[in-house]
Design a protein around this motif. Structure first.
Motif, short mmCIF file in Angstrom:
data_model
loop_
_atom_site.label_atom_id
_atom_site.label_comp_id
_atom_site.label_asym_id
_atom_site.label_seq_id
_atom_site.Cartn_x
_atom_site.Cartn_y
_atom_site.Cartn_z
N LEU A 124 -1.79 38.91 13.56
CA LEU A 124 -2.88 38.26 14.29
C LEU A 124 -2.43 36.99 14.99
O LEU A 124 -2.99 36.61 16.02
N ARG A 125 -1.44 36.31 14.46
CA ARG A 125 -0.93 35.12 15.15
C ARG A 125 -0.27 35.50 16.46
O ARG A 125 -0.35 34.77 17.44
N VAL A 126 0.37 36.66 16.49
CA VAL A 126 0.97 37.15 17.74
C VAL A 126 -0.12 37.58 18.72
O VAL A 126 -0.06 37.27 19.91
N LEU A 127 -1.14 38.27 18.23
CA LEU A 127 -2.18 38.81 19.10
C LEU A 127 -3.11 37.73 19.66
O LEU A 127 -3.53 37.80 20.81
N SER A 136 -18.38 34.43 16.38
CA SER A 136 -17.98 35.83 16.34
C SER A 136 -17.67 36.26 14.91
O SER A 136 -17.32 35.43 14.06
N PHE A 137 -17.78 37.55 14.64
CA PHE A 137 -17.41 38.08 13.33
C PHE A 137 -15.97 37.74 12.99
O PHE A 137 -15.63 37.49 11.82
N ILE A 138 -15.12 37.67 14.01
CA ILE A 138 -13.70 37.45 13.77
C ILE A 138 -13.39 36.03 13.33
O ILE A 138 -12.27 35.73 12.89
N ASP A 139 -14.37 35.13 13.39
CA ASP A 139 -14.15 33.75 12.90
C ASP A 139 -13.66 33.77 11.45
O ASP A 139 -12.78 32.99 11.08
N SER A 169 -13.12 28.12 18.92
CA SER A 169 -13.34 28.33 20.36
C SER A 169 -12.68 29.62 20.82
O SER A 169 -11.66 30.04 20.27
N GLU A 170 -13.28 30.25 21.78
CA GLU A 170 -12.82 31.48 22.42
C GLU A 170 -12.96 32.72 21.56
O GLU A 170 -12.69 33.83 22.03
N THR A 171 -13.39 32.59 20.31
CA THR A 171 -13.54 33.79 19.49
C THR A 171 -14.67 34.67 19.98
O THR A 171 -14.66 35.88 19.76
N ASP A 172 -15.66 34.07 20.67
CA ASP A 172 -16.75 34.88 21.22
C ASP A 172 -16.28 35.72 22.40
O ASP A 172 -16.90 36.73 22.74
N ARG A 202 -10.63 41.86 22.52
CA ARG A 202 -9.71 41.41 23.56
C ARG A 202 -8.72 40.44 22.94
O ARG A 202 -9.10 39.57 22.16
N PHE A 203 -7.46 40.58 23.27
CA PHE A 203 -6.41 39.76 22.66
C PHE A 203 -6.18 38.51 23.49
O PHE A 203 -5.32 38.47 24.37
#
Length: 226
Positions: A15-18, A43-46, A152-155, A166-167
């Protein structure tokens, strides 16, 4: 064991790469003692990005609906969330909500880090919404310091209601710890809980730069669905 394997050997490096996280101020998290990490929620990904960019392990209070699905995919998600330290949070009120609060306090009483989204749910429009006072109750009962965090930007990576990922590069900014010990000497009435909560929300807003809406995000979502 599963948590650390995922963080350092599998999910973390990938995930650090993506998502190429830009991290500011992680050193503001005390290395020992109970800490509440209070973040905005876009976002859920937070809840995936945040733990991967902290040295200390973090336990989250996560909405109970993430654990309630009946499909095979929902079962896998439930097992993953539990294995990575997610604690179901029942927002229906009454005894259910009280039990969730106690579960969070148990994490803090062991000197661990608890992650909370004071807004209660993801922002439906990218703005910051009114915080719920459960976080203030935990602060007063545990004596934990609060570290505000702005995602920020996770949305844009995983929008609310969107499909797919989106990566893109995401940002995390950790603010200086907030101490509310002076409030523990008085009565924990609703006014005190609201003052503490609003101070935490303002600290997060100052880091994120989001527009503030003095209404609960769940109310905004309900209004949009009508």
């Amino acid at each position: 064991m599963f948590y650390w394997i995922m963080k350092y050997l599998i999910a973390g490096p990938l995930l650090r790469v993506l998502f190429r996280p830009r991290v500011i101020g992680e050193s503001n998290i005390p290395r020992t003692g109970p800490v509440i990490v209070a973040s905005n929620h876009l976002s859920f990904i937070d809840s995936v990005i945040l733990p991967l960019n902290m040295r200390r392990r973090i336990y989250f209070l996560a909405a109970s609906n993430y654990f309630s699905g009946r499909s095979p995919g929902a079962w896998v998600l439930k097992r993953f969330l539990l294995a990575t330290g997610m604690i179901p949070l029942d927002r229906s009120g009454g005894k259910a909500s009280e039990a969730s609060l106690r579960a969070g306090l148990a994490v803090l009483q062991k000197g661990n880090v608890l992650g909370i989204y004071p807004e209660g749910s993801r922002s439906p429009d990218g703005r910051m919404h009114r915080g719920r006072t459960g976080i203030a109750r935990m602060v007063l009962e545990s004596g934990a310091v609060v570290v505000p965090v702005a995602m920020s930007e996770t949305d844009r990576v995983m929008p609310v209601g969107g499909k797919g990922i989106r990566f893109l590069s995401v940002g995390l900014t950790f603010g200086e710890p907030l101490n509310f010990d002076s409030y523990r000497l008085g009565e924990a009435d609703h006014e005190t809980l609201r003052v503490i909560t609003d101070q935490i929300m303002e600290a997060i807003r100052a880091l994120s730069g989001q527009e503030y809406v003095d209404a609960y995000s769940s109310s905004r979502k309900a209004a949009r669905e009508e």
